[in-house]
Design a protein around this motif. Structure first.
Motif, PDB file in Angstrom:
ATOM      1  N   LYS A   1      -2.007  -6.550 -10.445  1.00 38.63           N
ATOM      2  CA  LYS A   1      -3.227  -6.915  -9.732  1.00 38.63           C
ATOM      3  C   LYS A   1      -3.933  -5.680  -9.186  1.00 38.63           C
ATOM      4  O   LYS A   1      -3.341  -4.612  -9.054  1.00 38.63           O
TER       5      LYS A   1
ATOM      6  N   GLU B   1       7.339 -10.983   0.738  1.00 44.58           N
ATOM      7  CA  GLU B   1       6.663 -11.238  -0.522  1.00 44.58           C
ATOM      8  C   GLU B   1       6.426  -9.902  -1.216  1.00 44.58           C
ATOM      9  O   GLU B   1       6.398  -8.855  -0.567  1.00 44.58           O
TER      10      GLU B   1
ATOM     11  N   GLU C   1      -7.792  -6.866  -4.100  1.00 43.82           N
ATOM     12  CA  GLU C   1      -7.521  -8.265  -3.758  1.00 43.82           C
ATOM     13  C   GLU C   1      -6.776  -8.408  -2.436  1.00 43.82           C
ATOM     14  O   GLU C   1      -6.629  -9.530  -1.935  1.00 43.82           O
ATOM     15  N   PHE C   2      -6.339  -7.291  -1.847  1.00 42.02           N
ATOM     16  CA  PHE C   2      -5.441  -7.376  -0.704  1.00 42.02           C
ATOM     17  C   PHE C   2      -5.935  -6.519   0.458  1.00 42.02           C
ATOM     18  O   PHE C   2      -6.586  -5.494   0.271  1.00 42.02           O
TER      19      PHE C   2
ATOM     20  N   GLN D   1       4.047  -7.722  -4.147  1.00 40.81           N
ATOM     21  CA  GLN D   1       2.857  -7.618  -4.982  1.00 40.81           C
ATOM     22  C   GLN D   1       2.891  -6.290  -5.726  1.00 40.81           C
ATOM     23  O   GLN D   1       3.320  -5.273  -5.174  1.00 40.81           O
ATOM     24  N   TYR D   2       2.411  -6.327  -6.986  1.00 41.79           N
ATOM     25  CA  TYR D   2       2.470  -5.149  -7.840  1.00 41.79           C
ATOM     26  C   TYR D   2       1.048  -4.784  -8.253  1.00 41.79           C
ATOM     27  O   TYR D   2       0.350  -5.589  -8.890  1.00 41.79           O
ATOM     28  N   LEU D   3       0.651  -3.590  -7.873  1.00 37.94           N
ATOM     29  CA  LEU D   3      -0.738  -3.169  -8.016  1.00 37.94           C
ATOM     30  C   LEU D   3      -0.884  -2.074  -9.073  1.00 37.94           C
ATOM     31  O   LEU D   3      -0.005  -1.236  -9.241  1.00 37.94           O
TER      32      LEU D   3
ATOM     33  N   HIS E   1      -5.709  -3.536  -6.189  1.00 34.41           N
ATOM     34  CA  HIS E   1      -5.557  -3.390  -4.739  1.00 34.41           C
ATOM     35  C   HIS E   1      -6.703  -4.047  -3.977  1.00 34.41           C
ATOM     36  O   HIS E   1      -6.552  -4.407  -2.805  1.00 34.41           O
TER      37      HIS E   1
ATOM     38  N   TYR F   1       4.054  -3.972  -1.063  1.00 31.53           N
ATOM     39  CA  TYR F   1       3.183  -3.669  -2.198  1.00 31.53           C
ATOM     40  C   TYR F   1       3.737  -2.476  -2.967  1.00 31.53           C
ATOM     41  O   TYR F   1       4.125  -1.468  -2.374  1.00 31.53           O
TER      42      TYR F   1
ATOM     43  N   THR G   1       4.495  -8.437   3.402  1.00 31.99           N
ATOM     44  CA  THR G   1       4.371  -8.144   1.975  1.00 31.99           C
ATOM     45  C   THR G   1       4.735  -6.695   1.706  1.00 31.99           C
ATOM     46  O   THR G   1       4.346  -5.796   2.453  1.00 31.99           O
TER      47      THR G   1
END
Length: 303
Positions: free
Chosen positions: A58, A36, A62-63, A38-40, A60, A6, A4
Motif C-alpha cells: 500500500k 496490526e 493511505e495512513f 501494514q506494508y508500504l 503511505h 508499518y 499499528t
C-alpha cells in the motif's frame, strides 16, 4: 484499537530484517498485546533480495500514524532510494516523527532514515561493514560502531538482521513492560535480551558457537543469576553433575573455565551499568555478585 506497525518495503529488501521485528510483535498477541501490520511501498509488488515477491503493498498516503504506532525501515541490498520517487514518503516520515511516532531502522535501513534527514545530529548505528560508509555519506550523523542498537529520542537504529529482534524486544519493553517482554523472548527462545550498548561481539554471544545443551544451560544460568554468589559445587549440583565433570565439559566446549566465563559476564555487566546508570559502585558490585566495590574494582583492573 491496536497500534499499528508499518514496514517500508523497498526493492531487494532483506526478509530477515522484516521477519525478526515482525515476529516479536506478533508473538506479543499471545500475551494480550495486539498490533496490526501494514506494508508500504512505492509499488504494489516488490521482489526481495531472496527472490520472494511481496504483493498487495500500500501507499503511505493511505495512513496517518499515531503516537502509539511504529514505523520500521528494514535494510536491503540497495542502500539508497531515489530522492524523487520517495520525496513524499520522506516528508510523511518526518511528519510522523514530529508527532512522536517511534521510527526504527534495521541494518542498512539507516541509510534511508539518513536520506530523510531524520538522523541529522543524532546517534545511530548500522551493520559494522557499512558504518564508515554511512558516516562518510552523511557527515551530520553521529555513527556509533560495534553496538547492537541506538535510541535517540523517538528514533531507533539497529546493527542488522538478528539485532532487529533485540531492538524489537527493547521497544516492546519500553511500551509494555519487562514481564510481557520476558514471555515473548522465552517464546522466541531468545535466552538473553541484549542491551543496545552491548558490543556486537559481546560475552553474551562469544563462547556459544556450540550445540552442547548442558553447557548452553550453564551459560544461560550464569547470565541470568550473575548476582548470586554460587560456587562450582552448587552449580554442578544444580545441573546434576560432579564439579570435575562439569568443569571438564565446559572448558572442552568453550575453551575457558566456568570461573573465567562468569568473570567475563560480570565485567561486561558492570561496565554497562557504570556507563549507563546512576548506581553507586557498591550497588553495581552487588548486582554483579560481589560483596563490595573493592572486589569489583580489583576485577576491572585485571581485565
Amino acid at each position: 484499537m491496536p497500534a499499528t506497525l508499518y514496514f517500508l518495503i523497498t526493492k531487494k529488501v532483506h526478509m530477515l530484517d522484516i521477519s525478526g521485528i515482525l515476529q516479536v510483535f506478533q508473538e506479543s498477541s499471545l500475551f494480550g498485546i495486539h498490533y496490526e501490520f501494514q506494508y508500504l511501498s512505492s509499488k504494489s509488488n516488490i521482489i526481495t533480495s531472496s527472490g520472494i515477491t511481496i504483493n498487495n503493498l500500500k501507499s503511505h498516503r493511505e495512513f496517518n500514524p499515531s503516537e502509539d504506532d511504529i514505523i520500521c525501515v528494514p535494510g536491503g541490498a540497495e542502500t539508497n532510494l531515489d530522492q524523487n520517487e520517495f520525496a513524499s514518503f520522506f516528508k510523511w516520515l518526518r511528519n510522523a516523527s514530529s508527532r512522536g511516532v517511534r521510527i526504527c531502522s534495521i541494518c542498512s535501513g539507516a541509510f534511508i532514515l539518513a536520506q530523510s534527514g531524520l538522523l541529522n545530529g543524532r546517534f545511530c548505528t548500522t551493520h559494522w561493514s557499512l558504518a564508515d560508509k554511512l558516516q562518510i555519506q552523511f557527515p551530520k550523523l553521529h555513527v556509533k560502531k560495534s553496538i547492537l542498537f541506538t535510541k535517540d529520542g523517538n528514533i531507533y537504529t539497529s546493527a542488522g538482521l538478528t539485532t532487529g529482534i533485540d531492538l524489537a524486544l527493547f521497544m516492546l519493553e519500553e511500551l509494555h513492560g519487562s514481564e510481557v517482554t520476558a514471555k515473548v523472548a522465552r517464546e522466541l527462545v531468545v535466552y538473553v535480551r541484549r542491551d543496545g550498548e552491548d558490543k556486537q561481539l559481546s560475552i553474551f554471544l562469544q563462547y556459544r558457537s556450540h550445540q552442547h545443551q548442558k553447557v548452553h544451560a550453564v551459560q544461560d544460568w550464569i547470565i541470568q543469576n550473575i548476582q548470586q554468589k554460587t560456587n562450582l559445587e552448587t552449580l554442578a549440583e544444580h545441573f546434576y553433575s560432579s564439579p570435575r565433570n562439569l568443569s571438564r565439559i565446559f572448558k572442552s566446549v568453550t575453551g575457558i573455565t566456568i570461573t573465567a566465563y562468569r568473570n567475563k559476564v560480570r565485567v561486561e555487566k558492570a561496565t554497562n551499568l557504570i556507563k549507563n546508570s546512576d548506581f553507586k559502585m557498591d550497588h553495581i558490585a552487588q548486582l554483579c555478585g560481589y560483596t563490595n566495590a573493592r572486589q569489583l574494582r580489583d576485577l576491572l583492573k585485571t581485565t
